[in-house]
Design a protein around this motif. Sequence first.
Motif, PDB file in Angstrom:
ATOM      1  N   ARG A  51      -6.126 -24.745 -13.604  1.00  0.00           N
ATOM      2  CA  ARG A  51      -4.667 -24.663 -13.727  1.00  0.00           C
ATOM      3  C   ARG A  51      -4.264 -24.130 -15.094  1.00  0.00           C
ATOM      4  O   ARG A  51      -3.377 -23.272 -15.203  1.00  0.00           O
ATOM      5  CB  ARG A  51      -4.054 -26.056 -13.511  1.00  0.00           C
ATOM      6  N   ASP A  52      -4.924 -24.614 -16.128  1.00  0.00           N
ATOM      7  CA  ASP A  52      -4.585 -24.197 -17.485  1.00  0.00           C
ATOM      8  C   ASP A  52      -4.999 -22.766 -17.796  1.00  0.00           C
ATOM      9  O   ASP A  52      -4.571 -22.186 -18.787  1.00  0.00           O
ATOM     10  CB  ASP A  52      -5.243 -25.144 -18.507  1.00  0.00           C
ATOM     11  N   ASN A  53      -5.868 -22.203 -16.949  1.00  0.00           N
ATOM     12  CA  ASN A  53      -6.348 -20.838 -17.175  1.00  0.00           C
ATOM     13  C   ASN A  53      -5.877 -19.873 -16.091  1.00  0.00           C
ATOM     14  O   ASN A  53      -6.530 -18.860 -15.823  1.00  0.00           O
ATOM     15  CB  ASN A  53      -7.874 -20.836 -17.276  1.00  0.00           C
ATOM     16  N   GLY A  54      -4.741 -20.186 -15.503  1.00  0.00           N
ATOM     17  CA  GLY A  54      -4.107 -19.281 -14.559  1.00  0.00           C
ATOM     18  C   GLY A  54      -4.816 -19.121 -13.237  1.00  0.00           C
ATOM     19  O   GLY A  54      -4.615 -18.124 -12.541  1.00  0.00           O
ATOM     20  N   ALA A  55      -5.660 -20.089 -12.876  1.00  0.00           N
ATOM     21  CA  ALA A  55      -6.426 -19.980 -11.627  1.00  0.00           C
ATOM     22  C   ALA A  55      -6.121 -21.145 -10.693  1.00  0.00           C
ATOM     23  O   ALA A  55      -6.970 -21.583  -9.921  1.00  0.00           O
ATOM     24  CB  ALA A  55      -7.914 -19.927 -11.930  1.00  0.00           C
ATOM     25  N   GLN A  56      -4.887 -21.625 -10.746  1.00  0.00           N
ATOM     26  CA  GLN A  56      -4.524 -22.769  -9.927  1.00  0.00           C
ATOM     27  C   GLN A  56      -4.633 -22.488  -8.430  1.00  0.00           C
ATOM     28  O   GLN A  56      -4.781 -23.417  -7.620  1.00  0.00           O
ATOM     29  CB  GLN A  56      -3.094 -23.235 -10.255  1.00  0.00           C
ATOM     30  N   ASP A  57      -4.597 -21.214  -8.036  1.00  0.00           N
ATOM     31  CA  ASP A  57      -4.710 -20.883  -6.613  1.00  0.00           C
ATOM     32  C   ASP A  57      -6.066 -21.264  -6.040  1.00  0.00           C
ATOM     33  O   ASP A  57      -6.194 -21.469  -4.826  1.00  0.00           O
ATOM     34  CB  ASP A  57      -4.470 -19.382  -6.395  1.00  0.00           C
ATOM     35  N   VAL A  58      -7.070 -21.366  -6.891  1.00  0.00           N
ATOM     36  CA  VAL A  58      -8.407 -21.757  -6.416  1.00  0.00           C
ATOM     37  C   VAL A  58      -8.366 -23.156  -5.810  1.00  0.00           C
ATOM     38  O   VAL A  58      -9.166 -23.491  -4.926  1.00  0.00           O
ATOM     39  CB  VAL A  58      -9.430 -21.685  -7.566  1.00  0.00           C
ATOM     40  N   SER A  59      -7.425 -23.962  -6.249  1.00  0.00           N
ATOM     41  CA  SER A  59      -7.311 -25.326  -5.720  1.00  0.00           C
ATOM     42  C   SER A  59      -7.033 -25.326  -4.223  1.00  0.00           C
ATOM     43  O   SER A  59      -7.340 -26.302  -3.527  1.00  0.00           O
ATOM     44  CB  SER A  59      -6.207 -26.094  -6.449  1.00  0.00           C
ATOM     45  N   MET A  60      -6.437 -24.244  -3.723  1.00  0.00           N
ATOM     46  CA  MET A  60      -6.227 -24.137  -2.282  1.00  0.00           C
ATOM     47  C   MET A  60      -7.565 -24.109  -1.541  1.00  0.00           C
ATOM     48  O   MET A  60      -7.674 -24.603  -0.419  1.00  0.00           O
ATOM     49  CB  MET A  60      -5.446 -22.864  -1.954  1.00  0.00           C
ATOM     50  N   LEU A  61      -8.570 -23.516  -2.166  1.00  0.00           N
ATOM     51  CA  LEU A  61      -9.877 -23.381  -1.542  1.00  0.00           C
ATOM     52  C   LEU A  61     -10.714 -24.647  -1.672  1.00  0.00           C
ATOM     53  O   LEU A  61     -11.615 -24.881  -0.860  1.00  0.00           O
ATOM     54  CB  LEU A  61     -10.629 -22.199  -2.159  1.00  0.00           C
ATOM     55  N   THR A  62     -10.451 -25.433  -2.697  1.00  0.00           N
ATOM     56  CA  THR A  62     -11.240 -26.647  -2.924  1.00  0.00           C
ATOM     57  C   THR A  62     -10.530 -27.916  -2.456  1.00  0.00           C
ATOM     58  O   THR A  62     -11.095 -29.004  -2.558  1.00  0.00           O
ATOM     59  CB  THR A  62     -11.586 -26.793  -4.417  1.00  0.00           C
ATOM     60  N   GLU A  63      -9.325 -27.769  -1.933  1.00  0.00           N
ATOM     61  CA  GLU A  63      -8.579 -28.952  -1.490  1.00  0.00           C
ATOM     62  C   GLU A  63      -9.339 -29.734  -0.425  1.00  0.00           C
ATOM     63  O   GLU A  63      -9.356 -30.963  -0.419  1.00  0.00           O
ATOM     64  CB  GLU A  63      -7.203 -28.559  -0.957  1.00  0.00           C
ATOM     65  N   VAL A  64      -9.997 -29.018   0.481  1.00  0.00           N
ATOM     66  CA  VAL A  64     -10.737 -29.700   1.538  1.00  0.00           C
ATOM     67  C   VAL A  64     -11.864 -30.545   0.945  1.00  0.00           C
ATOM     68  O   VAL A  64     -12.136 -31.655   1.424  1.00  0.00           O
ATOM     69  CB  VAL A  64     -11.298 -28.675   2.561  1.00  0.00           C
ATOM     70  N   MET A  65     -12.511 -30.082  -0.127  1.00  0.00           N
ATOM     71  CA  MET A  65     -13.548 -30.880  -0.783  1.00  0.00           C
ATOM     72  C   MET A  65     -12.946 -32.114  -1.459  1.00  0.00           C
ATOM     73  O   MET A  65     -13.507 -33.216  -1.400  1.00  0.00           O
ATOM     74  CB  MET A  65     -14.289 -30.057  -1.842  1.00  0.00           C
TER      75      MET A  65
END
Length: 252
Positions: free
Chosen positions: A163-177
């Motif tokens: 989130r702090d490095n502008g990659a908060q969208d990756v959380s969409m991919l790891t939410e299931v984990m």
Amino acid sequence: RQYYYGSYVQQRSRTQENAENNYSFFEKRDLVDLLSDEVKTRLVRLVIPLRHVETAANLNNVYGTAHGSGTAITQALLFEGMDRFGMAQYYSRIGLILDGNTGDALAEAKRYWLEDKVWQGLRGYVEKTLVTKDWFELFIAQDIVLDTLLHDLYHNQLDVWLRDNGAQDVSMLTEVMQEQAKESTRWSDAVLKTVVSESVKNADQIQAWISTWRIRAQEALSPLAEDLLNDQALAEAFAVLEKRLSKSGLGK
């Protein structure tokens, strides 16, 4: 786990549908193009190799299904084992998204898993679990010690870094984990608390196993956690583990 086969399959169908929606949203909008090269490199080197860890977790939990005592625990371990196989596939999906479905990121991540110094400690830990014969010791090593530490490092601390490095969208991919880890924690906590409260002998044996695997985890994860985040990250993860153990009636 409050599941029987039918309810488990129905729940996982909903889980997969939600995950697929997130992955589809990410891909259709080309959100991978918004990630910096630093973030992509970090994901391939320090995240995608977790698919090998998840595959081992599948084997370890299914081993408990084969050798455990009583359906209440063996069925739960089977569900967990299949869930972890699914997590390995999702990490592979992230790798394919990063490399445009060429498979290059997966091959590179495998090389890191086999050769990069930061992964060799964890790889050694995983290999020790795969030859551990006592199924409940294996439950402690995998589902209590290692999973707690990796969950905090990756699903809490790394999530903040992204989130702090502008990659908060990756959380969409790891939410299931992340959601799966929360569910896994609830049932494994219940198992641990029940066994510890049953007798002093149980508590002493489990404490001995935890002490052994805690030391191994410290040695295994130190270089990885430092490269992934910073030199304080693993200490924070161990604090989470200690809190979890305390709730189950176990101390240091």
